[in-house]
Scaffold this motif. Structure first.
Motif, PDB file in Angstrom:
ATOM      1  N   ILE A 256       0.838  -1.202   0.000  1.00  0.00           N
ATOM      2  CA  ILE A 256       0.000   0.000   0.000  1.00  0.00           C
ATOM      3  C   ILE A 256       0.872   1.250   0.000  1.00  0.00           C
ATOM      4  CG2 ILE A 256      -1.624   1.348   1.408  1.00  0.00           C
ATOM      5  CD1 ILE A 256      -2.889  -1.351   2.227  1.00  0.00           C
ATOM      6  N   VAL A 257       1.946   1.224   0.767  1.00  0.00           N
ATOM      7  CA  VAL A 257       2.858   2.373   0.810  1.00  0.00           C
ATOM      8  C   VAL A 257       3.487   2.599  -0.558  1.00  0.00           C
ATOM      9  CG1 VAL A 257       5.076   3.147   1.744  1.00  0.00           C
ATOM     10  CG2 VAL A 257       3.319   2.295   3.280  1.00  0.00           C
ATOM     11  N   ILE A 258       3.903   1.530  -1.207  1.00  0.00           N
ATOM     12  CA  ILE A 258       4.546   1.660  -2.521  1.00  0.00           C
ATOM     13  C   ILE A 258       3.543   2.142  -3.571  1.00  0.00           C
ATOM     14  CG2 ILE A 258       5.631   0.347  -4.391  1.00  0.00           C
ATOM     15  CD1 ILE A 258       6.972  -1.343  -2.153  1.00  0.00           C
TER      16      ILE A 258
ATOM     17  N   GLN B 179      -0.156   8.997   2.648  1.00  0.00           N
ATOM     18  CA  GLN B 179       1.078   8.452   3.213  1.00  0.00           C
ATOM     19  C   GLN B 179       1.334   9.007   4.617  1.00  0.00           C
ATOM     20  OE1 GLN B 179       4.530   7.586   1.089  1.00  0.00           O
ATOM     21  NE2 GLN B 179       3.232   5.961   0.315  1.00  0.00           N
ATOM     22  N   MET B 180       0.989  10.264   4.836  1.00  0.00           N
ATOM     23  CA  MET B 180       1.167  10.833   6.175  1.00  0.00           C
ATOM     24  C   MET B 180       0.238  10.148   7.180  1.00  0.00           C
ATOM     25  SD  MET B 180       3.585  12.961   6.549  1.00  0.00           S
ATOM     26  CE  MET B 180       4.517  11.864   5.517  1.00  0.00           C
TER      27      MET B 180
ATOM     28  N   LEU C 116       1.618   8.130  10.416  1.00  0.00           N
ATOM     29  CA  LEU C 116       1.159   8.319  11.797  1.00  0.00           C
ATOM     30  C   LEU C 116       0.596   7.032  12.390  1.00  0.00           C
ATOM     31  CD1 LEU C 116      -0.463  11.849  11.506  1.00  0.00           C
ATOM     32  CD2 LEU C 116       1.715  11.239  12.572  1.00  0.00           C
ATOM     33  N   LEU C 117      -0.111   6.251  11.572  1.00  0.00           N
ATOM     34  CA  LEU C 117      -0.632   4.970  12.064  1.00  0.00           C
ATOM     35  C   LEU C 117       0.501   3.998  12.392  1.00  0.00           C
ATOM     36  CD1 LEU C 117      -3.746   4.425   9.771  1.00  0.00           C
ATOM     37  CD2 LEU C 117      -3.717   4.909  12.226  1.00  0.00           C
TER      38      LEU C 117
ATOM     39  N   ILE D 199      10.537   4.370   5.120  1.00  0.00           N
ATOM     40  CA  ILE D 199      10.284   4.413   3.673  1.00  0.00           C
ATOM     41  C   ILE D 199       9.340   5.577   3.336  1.00  0.00           C
ATOM     42  CG2 ILE D 199       9.162   3.183   1.760  1.00  0.00           C
ATOM     43  CD1 ILE D 199      10.295   0.579   3.037  1.00  0.00           C
ATOM     44  N   ILE D 200       8.290   5.742   4.130  1.00  0.00           N
ATOM     45  CA  ILE D 200       7.357   6.844   3.907  1.00  0.00           C
ATOM     46  C   ILE D 200       8.070   8.181   4.093  1.00  0.00           C
ATOM     47  CG2 ILE D 200       5.294   8.002   4.808  1.00  0.00           C
ATOM     48  CD1 ILE D 200       4.217   5.206   5.513  1.00  0.00           C
ATOM     49  N   LEU D 201       8.896   8.276   5.110  1.00  0.00           N
ATOM     50  CA  LEU D 201       9.612   9.527   5.372  1.00  0.00           C
ATOM     51  C   LEU D 201      10.564   9.879   4.240  1.00  0.00           C
ATOM     52  CD1 LEU D 201      10.084  11.747   7.482  1.00  0.00           C
ATOM     53  CD2 LEU D 201      11.909  10.322   8.402  1.00  0.00           C
TER      54      LEU D 201
END
Length: 163
Positions: free
Chosen positions: A64-66, A75-76, A80-81, A130-132
């Protein structure tokens, strides 16, 4: 003054002892750490359904992130989750330690939370990193676009003044 000298002497002895222990660990190499990791890996029954579900959860979250890498707001929320999941890991470990017989074949949930840190918090932190990194790249790209637009605007203004 003698108390200060004694305290400094004790401190220096402690520091020398710490340096000696650290160099002894470096001399022993990574073999003990590798042996501990292999022991940890083999102590886990990877065929338990809840463990497979946990690994599937982390894999799906990574997908999902990719897939959503262009949607910074989403993504934020995921970021946070993920951090909230890490924050509540201690509470989760206590709840799972009290109820492990209902879903697991053995008690993995020690009071220090090592198991949950490795298999729950570790992957969530990797996903958060990865999100950051993706967010930082997106912000850099946005800054470059903004600066180009500003330079084009200035060029148009200077052309209009010349005419």
């Amino acid at each position: 003054m003698e108390d200060l000298k004694a305290a400094m002497g004790e401190h220096m002895d402690q520091m020398a002892d710490l340096v000696e222990k650290l160099t002894a660990e470096f001399r022993s190499g990574i073999r003990p750490a590798y042996d501990n990791f292999i022991g940890f890996f083999h102590a886990i029954d990877w065929t338990e359904p809840w463990l497979m579900g946990l690994m599937l959860f982390h894999f799906v979250l990574l997908l999902i992130v990719i897939i959503s890498r262009k949607n910074i707001n989403f993504q934020m929320c995921l970021f946070l989750l993920a951090l909230a999941g890490v924050y509540f890991a201690e509470t989760l470990n206590n709840v799972l330690r009290d109820n492990w017989k209902s879903f697991a074949g053995q008690d993995y949930f020690d009071p220090r939370g090592l198991f949950l840190s490795v298999l729950w918090s570790g992957p969530l932190l990797v996903i958060a990193i990865i999100i950051l990194v993706n967010t930082l790249f997106s912000l850099c790209h946005l800054i470059v676009r903004w600066k180009r637009a500003e330079l084009r605007h200035r060029a148009r203004l200077s052309r209009n003044k010349e005419d």
